[in-house]
Design a protein around this motif. Sequence first.
Motif, mmCIF file in Angstrom:
data_model
loop_
_atom_site.group_PDB
_atom_site.id
_atom_site.type_symbol
_atom_site.label_atom_id
_atom_site.label_comp_id
_atom_site.label_asym_id
_atom_site.label_seq_id
_atom_site.Cartn_x
_atom_site.Cartn_y
_atom_site.Cartn_z
ATOM 1 N N MET A 173 0.825 -1.215 0.000
ATOM 2 C CA MET A 173 0.000 0.000 0.000
ATOM 3 C C MET A 173 0.860 1.266 0.000
ATOM 4 O O MET A 173 0.548 2.243 -0.685
ATOM 5 C CB MET A 173 -0.930 0.003 1.224
ATOM 6 N N ILE A 174 1.939 1.255 0.782
ATOM 7 C CA ILE A 174 2.841 2.422 0.841
ATOM 8 C C ILE A 174 3.439 2.684 -0.537
ATOM 9 O O ILE A 174 3.497 3.833 -1.002
ATOM 10 C CB ILE A 174 3.944 2.199 1.901
ATOM 11 N N SER A 175 3.876 1.615 -1.206
ATOM 12 C CA SER A 175 4.440 1.748 -2.547
ATOM 13 C C SER A 175 3.404 2.299 -3.522
ATOM 14 O O SER A 175 3.695 3.200 -4.325
ATOM 15 C CB SER A 175 4.940 0.383 -3.023
ATOM 16 N N GLY A 176 2.166 1.792 -3.418
ATOM 17 C CA GLY A 176 1.087 2.267 -4.300
ATOM 18 C C GLY A 176 0.777 3.734 -4.083
ATOM 19 O O GLY A 176 0.595 4.496 -5.043
ATOM 20 N N LEU A 177 0.726 4.141 -2.828
ATOM 21 C CA LEU A 177 0.445 5.548 -2.503
ATOM 22 C C LEU A 177 1.567 6.460 -2.991
ATOM 23 O O LEU A 177 1.319 7.554 -3.511
ATOM 24 C CB LEU A 177 0.264 5.707 -0.982
ATOM 25 N N CYS A 178 2.818 6.027 -2.808
ATOM 26 C CA CYS A 178 3.962 6.835 -3.245
ATOM 27 C C CYS A 178 3.963 7.032 -4.756
ATOM 28 O O CYS A 178 4.290 8.118 -5.260
ATOM 29 C CB CYS A 178 5.265 6.180 -2.798
ATOM 30 N N LYS A 179 3.619 5.981 -5.486
ATOM 31 C CA LYS A 179 3.583 6.091 -6.952
ATOM 32 C C LYS A 179 2.571 7.132 -7.408
ATOM 33 O O LYS A 179 2.732 7.761 -8.453
ATOM 34 C CB LYS A 179 3.232 4.734 -7.569
ATOM 35 N N GLU A 180 1.504 7.300 -6.581
ATOM 36 C CA GLU A 180 0.463 8.286 -6.912
ATOM 37 C C GLU A 180 0.786 9.653 -6.298
ATOM 38 O O GLU A 180 -0.010 10.585 -6.402
ATOM 39 C CB GLU A 180 -0.897 7.803 -6.387
ATOM 40 N N GLY A 181 1.930 9.746 -5.599
ATOM 41 C CA GLY A 181 2.337 11.019 -4.994
ATOM 42 C C GLY A 181 1.602 11.345 -3.711
ATOM 43 O O GLY A 181 1.648 12.489 -3.231
ATOM 44 N N ARG A 182 0.938 10.379 -3.117
ATOM 45 C CA ARG A 182 0.156 10.617 -1.893
ATOM 46 C C ARG A 182 1.028 10.273 -0.671
ATOM 47 O O ARG A 182 0.822 9.280 0.019
ATOM 48 C CB ARG A 182 -1.129 9.801 -1.932
ATOM 49 N N PHE A 183 2.008 11.150 -0.443
ATOM 50 C CA PHE A 183 3.024 10.861 0.576
ATOM 51 C C PHE A 183 2.486 10.937 2.002
ATOM 52 O O PHE A 183 2.917 10.170 2.870
ATOM 53 C CB PHE A 183 4.220 11.805 0.401
ATOM 54 N N GLU A 184 1.560 11.875 2.254
ATOM 55 C CA GLU A 184 1.023 12.009 3.614
ATOM 56 C C GLU A 184 0.335 10.716 4.046
ATOM 57 O O GLU A 184 0.503 10.240 5.175
ATOM 58 C CB GLU A 184 0.043 13.198 3.692
ATOM 59 N N ALA A 185 -0.447 10.171 3.130
ATOM 60 C CA ALA A 185 -1.146 8.912 3.428
ATOM 61 C C ALA A 185 -0.135 7.785 3.628
ATOM 62 O O ALA A 185 -0.315 6.914 4.493
ATOM 63 C CB ALA A 185 -2.107 8.563 2.287
ATOM 64 N N ALA A 186 0.945 7.848 2.828
ATOM 65 C CA ALA A 186 1.992 6.828 2.952
ATOM 66 C C ALA A 186 2.675 6.933 4.313
ATOM 67 O O ALA A 186 2.915 5.924 4.992
ATOM 68 C CB ALA A 186 3.012 6.973 1.832
ATOM 69 N N PHE A 187 2.987 8.211 4.746
ATOM 70 C CA PHE A 187 3.637 8.411 6.043
ATOM 71 C C PHE A 187 2.740 7.927 7.185
ATOM 72 O O PHE A 187 3.216 7.383 8.181
ATOM 73 C CB PHE A 187 3.984 9.891 6.257
ATOM 74 N N HIS A 188 1.435 8.142 7.006
ATOM 75 C CA HIS A 188 0.479 7.689 8.030
ATOM 76 C C HIS A 188 0.546 6.159 8.184
ATOM 77 O O HIS A 188 0.530 5.641 9.312
ATOM 78 C CB HIS A 188 -0.942 8.122 7.638
ATOM 79 N N LEU A 189 0.649 5.464 7.057
ATOM 80 C CA LEU A 189 0.725 3.996 7.098
ATOM 81 C C LEU A 189 2.045 3.527 7.711
ATOM 82 O O LEU A 189 2.092 2.495 8.383
ATOM 83 C CB LEU A 189 0.562 3.404 5.696
ATOM 84 N N VAL A 190 3.118 4.316 7.493
ATOM 85 C CA VAL A 190 4.407 3.966 8.105
ATOM 86 C C VAL A 190 4.280 4.017 9.628
ATOM 87 O O VAL A 190 4.754 3.124 10.348
ATOM 88 C CB VAL A 190 5.535 4.908 7.623
ATOM 89 N N SER A 191 3.609 5.076 10.124
ATOM 90 C CA SER A 191 3.401 5.211 11.581
ATOM 91 C C SER A 191 2.566 4.053 12.112
ATOM 92 O O SER A 191 2.863 3.468 13.163
ATOM 93 C CB SER A 191 2.702 6.540 11.896
ATOM 94 N N GLU A 192 1.506 3.732 11.361
ATOM 95 C CA GLU A 192 0.616 2.628 11.756
ATOM 96 C C GLU A 192 1.384 1.295 11.761
ATOM 97 O O GLU A 192 1.201 0.446 12.636
ATOM 98 C CB GLU A 192 -0.548 2.556 10.759
ATOM 99 N N MET A 193 2.258 1.181 10.799
ATOM 100 C CA MET A 193 3.090 -0.019 10.662
ATOM 101 C C MET A 193 3.986 -0.194 11.894
ATOM 102 O O MET A 193 4.151 -1.300 12.427
ATOM 103 C CB MET A 193 3.951 0.139 9.395
ATOM 104 N N LYS A 194 4.560 0.925 12.342
ATOM 105 C CA LYS A 194 5.427 0.905 13.528
ATOM 106 C C LYS A 194 4.642 0.477 14.760
ATOM 107 O O LYS A 194 5.102 -0.317 15.574
ATOM 108 C CB LYS A 194 6.034 2.297 13.768
ATOM 109 N N GLU A 195 3.424 1.030 14.903
ATOM 110 C CA GLU A 195 2.587 0.708 16.057
ATOM 111 C C GLU A 195 2.280 -0.790 16.131
ATOM 112 O O GLU A 195 2.167 -1.362 17.206
ATOM 113 C CB GLU A 195 1.271 1.502 15.987
ATOM 114 N N ARG A 196 2.156 -1.406 14.976
ATOM 115 C CA ARG A 196 1.833 -2.842 14.927
ATOM 116 C C ARG A 196 3.090 -3.720 14.949
ATOM 117 O O ARG A 196 2.996 -4.937 14.825
ATOM 118 C CB ARG A 196 1.039 -3.161 13.650
#
Length: 763
Positions: free
Chosen positions: A620-643
């Motif tokens: 999902m992070i890769s997909g979001l980055c390809k579309e330039g949606r970095f904020e959403a990607a960063f949010h998933l990175v944070s969520e990823m860390k929490e899990r």
Amino acid sequence: MNQTESELLKALTKILKTSKNPIDSLTPYTPLLTPTLLQSLISSPSLSSHPSNLLSLHKLSLSLFPSLSSSPSFLLAFLPPLLSHDQFSLSKSLILSFLSSDPQNTLFNSLIHHPSLSKLKPLLEISVSCYVKSGKPHLGFELFSLMKRLKKKPNLFTCNNLINGLVKFPSLHSIQLGKQVFYDSIMLGVIPQTTTFNILILGCCLEGKFNEAISFIEKMKEFGCFPDNVTYNTILGFLCKKGRLKEARDLLQDMKEKGLVPNRNTFNILVSGYCRVGWLKDAEKVVDLMVQNDVLPDVWTYNMLINGLCGEARMEEAVKLRDEMENSKVLPDVVTYNTLINGYFKWGSSEEGFRLAEEMREKGMELNAVTNNILVKWYCKEGKMDEASERVRVMEESGLSPDKVTYNTLINGYCKAGNLSEAFRMMDLMGRKGFKMDTITLNTLLHILCEERKLKEASELLRSASKRGYLLDEVSYGTLIAGYFMDGKADKALNLWSEMKKKEIIPSIITYNTVIGGLCQLGKTEQAIYKFNELLGSGLVPDGTTYNTIIHLYCKEGKVEKAFEFHKKMVENSFKPDVFTCNILLSGLCSEGMLEKALKLFNTWISKGKAIDGVTYNTMISGLCKEGRFEAAFHLVSEMKERNLGPDHYTYNAILGALTGAGRTNEAEEFMSKMVDVGKFQEQSLQLKEQNMKTSEITEVSDPDTNACSEHIIELCNQGRYKDAMHIFKESNQKGVTLNKSTYIVLMEGLIKRRKSLSKAVQ
């Protein structure tokens, strides 16, 4: 015999016939007794009606001349009079005692080549049973064949005993010989019973020939026999083990139509079958049906359900069911604990596994061979071969001997660890401990050969193994089929598949998955789908790997909509999507630019509480980055860390690549700093790999001694001079010479090939 000996023989015979204490009466004559005289005395027809006196004389003879205990002629002189007085139990005991120290088969040769003895039907019958009991049913078969040539009709017990011994002997040839005994005995006038057919049906099932097994049910009618619960339970059990539940259901219906009521074993077999394929709700329905039929679940029922839950990684529920057993006054046994321990090890909770092993000890429950083998398997899986060996040592100290499973597990573990010299040592030790190389050992070596891309050698080994009596199974064929697909040789793989089917070796779901996966990797979509439909038609139940492979195939070809259609259809057919299914579909959607659909699937999946992993987030992070949606990607990175699922190198590389590509240099530099720690780990990992490669190179560096010994051993093995090769191997071992990897593989092949074909061994 001179006159003096003749007169002495008459005097001794008279004493034995008339004296109440014959041994005491013979005492004055003891210095005159000789082995020849004693044998003549025992063979005397006039003493045949005095079995108790003969037995006393037998004991006296052995005490005076211990060498007579290894004389087949002495034993055979003694047996006929015993058998003529129905002393069958005593006769059997004497023969078995003799066979335990008769490696050259001298008794067998005496029976075969002694015309007068070979005509004694009771002697031949009891000898057949003794050879079966002593683990040599093929010699029993030869004696049966002698009876056939002499047109002597054996009793039914002898026939059943011999067929059973042959069927359960670990060889394809022996099952065929068992069937031959059946048909030959009918020609001799023996009337089979249901028990006879049940033994034959077991043999057919062991070969995977279920149609032939079912045909024997119909054949029973010709002899006035009727199938019983054992008949049906045997076939049902094997069908369920193979995952052929549709055929099992049909057979169960046939069983009911014949007026047979399913018993506890029948229900338990069905519970086991459903649990094997993950249909736990259906298994629970069978348990409910048991209760409705006044058949209470027993420890085996619970153990099967616990095994099913462990297979689905539902460990908490499995432990709760164990507690429920105790509340229902069904005590958990060693199988219950072994199942749970194996489940915890399988799903990465080794601490819980070891805790349960300790709990067993606290409850006074001995760790059996299976428990120890589970522990050995876990150590091998983790690459902890020293600990695995130590476990075997502890096992032996506790009075448990390693079995074939132990040795095969160690062989496989050493092979995976790349320590072929130790794997070969284990194979050699296994043979010296009296264990025959079996199909599992063979399959391990086939796997090594395929990994080393030695497909020609693997093919030759498969061909020769069949001739040498190995019972080839779908794993044997599936291993080489997988090897051919890995090498891009689809035609050879499919030819081998056809050969397997012609030999009526029924492919399992794993073998089908190998073929479907291989075809998918080579882009042969139509053939893969054809095999999938063939699988469905065969009555097998597809598993998660099957479905995920087809879904991945459609996604790989850009046919995402078709992948979802297939996914929906399969869910309707009881398919339970897992994290791999989710990741495949997410990847397919992102690759085709369907990011919104991917996000919807991702959120729905999480909202249902289903398992996800680092790959899910990275996709999902890769997909979001390809579309330039970095904020959403960063949010998933944070969520990823929490899990506690990351981020990892892939996460950072995906974001860094996208930021750089979008010209967001400052943010890219920030991420570069975050990657430093990960980069250090990467460098260390790279250094470790280089070090391992160097170590491996050092091991394989060819010095003159290594080359000379290796080449000499391989040459001797190729010439069939295996004993000479072993002699050179032992010498080199003592000198500390390291052999080449290929040498150990050739030596292992030698151990497999040393098993001669059973027909030749009998000759």
